[in-house]
Design a protein around this motif. Structure first.
Motif, mmCIF file in Angstrom:
data_model
loop_
_atom_site.group_PDB
_atom_site.id
_atom_site.type_symbol
_atom_site.label_atom_id
_atom_site.label_comp_id
_atom_site.label_asym_id
_atom_site.label_seq_id
_atom_site.Cartn_x
_atom_site.Cartn_y
_atom_site.Cartn_z
ATOM 1 N N VAL A 2 -1.544 -5.382 -2.862
ATOM 2 C CA VAL A 2 -0.508 -4.777 -3.711
ATOM 3 C C VAL A 2 -0.661 -5.287 -5.148
ATOM 4 N N ILE B 205 -0.734 1.117 1.422
ATOM 5 C CA ILE B 205 -1.232 -0.232 1.723
ATOM 6 C C ILE B 205 -0.176 -1.032 2.483
ATOM 7 N N ARG B 206 1.078 -0.951 2.038
ATOM 8 C CA ARG B 206 2.156 -1.707 2.688
ATOM 9 C C ARG B 206 2.333 -1.279 4.150
ATOM 10 N N SER B 207 2.134 0.001 4.387
ATOM 11 C CA SER B 207 2.334 0.502 5.753
ATOM 12 C C SER B 207 1.197 0.138 6.686
ATOM 13 N N ASP B 208 0.081 -0.318 6.137
ATOM 14 C CA ASP B 208 -1.098 -0.557 6.974
ATOM 15 C C ASP B 208 -1.559 -2.010 6.975
ATOM 16 N N THR B 209 -0.952 -2.859 6.166
ATOM 17 C CA THR B 209 -1.334 -4.276 6.102
ATOM 18 C C THR B 209 -0.065 -5.121 6.117
ATOM 19 N N SER B 210 -0.238 -6.427 6.155
ATOM 20 C CA SER B 210 0.930 -7.313 6.209
ATOM 21 C C SER B 210 0.586 -8.687 5.645
ATOM 22 N N GLU C 231 0.278 2.176 -3.130
ATOM 23 C CA GLU C 231 0.961 0.931 -2.773
ATOM 24 C C GLU C 231 1.698 1.062 -1.440
ATOM 25 N N ASN C 232 2.409 2.177 -1.255
ATOM 26 C CA ASN C 232 3.129 2.374 0.003
ATOM 27 C C ASN C 232 2.175 2.537 1.179
ATOM 28 N N GLU D 168 -1.505 -8.324 2.495
ATOM 29 C CA GLU D 168 -0.790 -7.186 1.906
ATOM 30 C C GLU D 168 -0.408 -7.484 0.455
ATOM 31 N N ARG D 169 0.125 -8.674 0.202
ATOM 32 C CA ARG D 169 0.528 -9.031 -1.157
ATOM 33 C C ARG D 169 -0.663 -9.056 -2.110
#
Length: 556
Positions: free
Chosen positions: A390, A377-382, A374-375, A386-387
């Motif tokens: 996640v 993904i969060r660091s590489d998408t927006s 999850e982290n 991203e949601r």
């Protein structure tokens, strides 16, 4: 005016002597006439209704007196041997029900095939029954219960609802003998054994009847247990292997690694031997080769293969030696790391794997890279993309097979209101429905959506969204509708046009070879008019092509 012969004379009509009105033998009858006098109407002795044994009956008449109806001695209600039975009656007392000695069910100790005495032959006075009839009946009954041979004493406890035990009848079970059980009462249970289906607990209804627990826990009880509009869940099915690769019978890891060692030993490499071996082993037979190889030869199989092979052939072989979970973990890691992001790889894996697989991927990713998926993904998408990812990586989708039509209509209306029927788009509503509802439920939602607004949900998503979010939402819809068709389309795109997306081609061919490759091939042929085997042959070459064709499994 007069007529000849009227009024009638003797022998005329109406008869006189024997005429009408009748005299002797006339009507009303005289002695010997009809209705009879002596035995006439009202009947006299021997007439109808009978007096002595007549109606109202006297001796033996109706109602019977001695032996009559209601019977006295042997009559109805029976006295000795009558009904309700006395000694030897039916239900029998001496051998009755509850049975006495010689009755049915028999009392232990007799010579009946039921574990007791003979079936009360001495008490049967009906001349239509004889020993041969009863023997045939006994044989028929015995065979109908599967030839069972009850143990003595199995009928020793009175069935529920029967009269209290009489001397010699149902009573306490013999020492060390479990009572047989109970016969069914209204809302009661059937006994185990004797060919009956498994019963319920004492005092509980039989499965399948109102108020009973369902025989299959996954199915609702009948009637009234299924909510309106809720389709009952089918019995769980064992997953069917629709893969092109199966277990090889009698595979021996020691012999297999010996083949690999010989293929890489000395000058040159026998690539064909490697293809034949790995292409004919399932994943659970290939993975142990790594530790077996090190145990047998003290060398690392992966390093040896890397030194001997190259290019896409090497990548495919090494992918085949990873477990499915670890293969996904490394594919996700490769999709995230570096300057760019392979969003389609993230979408493909997270939208097509089960909850259990995603949760395993999360654990393995954290163990392998010391960082949660999850982290990463969060660091590489927006943003909304991203949601979406996640939400998918939680592995928390409803996986039941129940479909609530009312809720499906509500979800379809919510999607319409969030998109086509709104200025702008409420992406969070699409996210909430597409990432949490079961696939069976979403198929119903898509159908209701089509019926409601006359447009397929995919087209609405394409009209309302764009970029990675659009591709992610559409991928979920396609996976829900038809997963093999989704992968068939992905494979076609990987080989279409100039160049080949080998990474996608290898990932799908390896990961789906033991899941649904046969279905993917079928969908590919339906969608594109030619076989997957043919397109792989035309788009790849050499040993790389050979190993992919092994994974494909056939030209159809």
């Amino acid at each position: 005016m007069s007529y000849p012969g009227y009024p009638p004379q003797a022998g005329g009509y109406p008869p006189q002597a024997g005429g009408y009105p009748p005299q002797a033998g006339g009507y009303p009858p005289q002695a010997g006439g009809y209705p009879p006098q002596a035995g006439g109407y009202p009947p006299q002795a021997g007439g109808y209704p009978p007096q002595a044994g007549g109606y109202p009956p006297q001796a033996g008449g109706y109602p019977p007196q001695a032996g009559g109806y209601p019977p006295q001695a042997g009559g109805y209600p029976p006295a000795a041997g009558g009904y309700p039975p006395q000694g030897g009656g039916y239900p029998p007392q001496g051998g009755g029900c509850p049975p006495q000695s010689g009755g049915f069910p028999p009392v232990p100790g007799g010579n009946s095939p039921w574990g007791g005495a003979a079936i009360g032959l001495d008490n049967l006075s009906n001349p239509g029954f004889n020993v041969s009839h009863l023997s045939a009946m006994a044989n028929q009954i015995t065979s109908s219960f599967g030839g069972m041979n009850p143990s003595p004493g199995m009928f020793s406890q009175a069935p529920t609802g029967y009269p209290a035990a009489q001397p010699g009848g149902y009573g306490a079970p013999p020492p060390n003998q479990q009572p047989y059980g109970t016969y069914p009462q209204p809302g009661g249970n059937m006994p185990q054994g004797m060919g009956f289906p498994g019963g319920a607990a004492p005092g509980q209804p039989m499965p399948g009847y109102p108020g009973a627990n369902p025989a299959n826990p996954s199915m609702p009880s009948y009637p009234g247990s299924t909510p309106a509009g809720l389709a009952p869940a089918p019995a769980p099915l064992k997953p069917v292997n629709r893969g092109s690769i199966r277990d090889f019978p009698g595979a021996d890891p020691l012999k297999d690694v010996e083949v690999l060692r010989k293929a890489m030993k000395g000058f040159g490499t026998d690539e064909q031997a490697i293809i034949e071996l790995l292409g004919n082993r399932s994943n659970k037979q290939r993975v142990p080769m790594v530790i077996t190889y090190k145990t047998a030869y003290g060398k690392d199989l992966v390093k040896d293969l890397k030194s001997e092979l190259s290019g896409n052939f090497e990548k495919t072989v090494l992918a085949m030696l990873k477990t499915p979970i670890m293969f996904d973990v490394y594919e996700l890691k490769d999709a995230i790391k570096g300057a760019g992001t392979d969003e389609e790889c993230l979408i493909e894996i997270l939208s097509s794997r089960s909850n259990a697989q995603i949760q395993e991927i999360n654990r393995a990713y954290k163990t392998e890279f010391k960082k949660s998926l999850e982290n990463a993904i969060r660091s590489d998408t927006s943003g909304h993309f991203e949601r979406l990812l996640v939400s998918l990586c939680q592995g928390n989708r409803d996986e039941s097979q129940n479909v609530d039509i009312t809720l499906a209509k509500q979800d379809a209306q919510a999607l319409y209101a969030a998109g086509e029927n709104k200025v702008g788009t409420d992406e969070s509503k699409f996210n909430a429905i597409l990432c949490t509802r079961s696939k069976a439920h979403l198929r119903a939602v898509f159908h209701e959506y089509q019926q409601m607004c006359g447009r397929d949900i995919e087209k609405s998503i394409c009209r309302e969204m764009s970029g990675n979010l659009e591709r992610g939402m559409v991928a979920i819809v396609k996976c829900v509708k038809n997963t093999p068709a989704f992968f068939a389309e992905r494979l076609n795109k990987s080989m279409k046009g100039l160049g080949t997306d080998d990474k996608t081609l290898i990932r799908i061919m390896v990961s789906r070879s033991e899941v649904d490759m046969l279905d993917i091939r079928q969908e590919y042929k339906r969608m594109y008019g030619k076989s997957l085997y043919t397109d792989i042959t035309g788009d790849t070459s050499g040993d790389y092509k050979k190993i992919l064709l092994k994974l494909c499994g056939g030209n159809d």
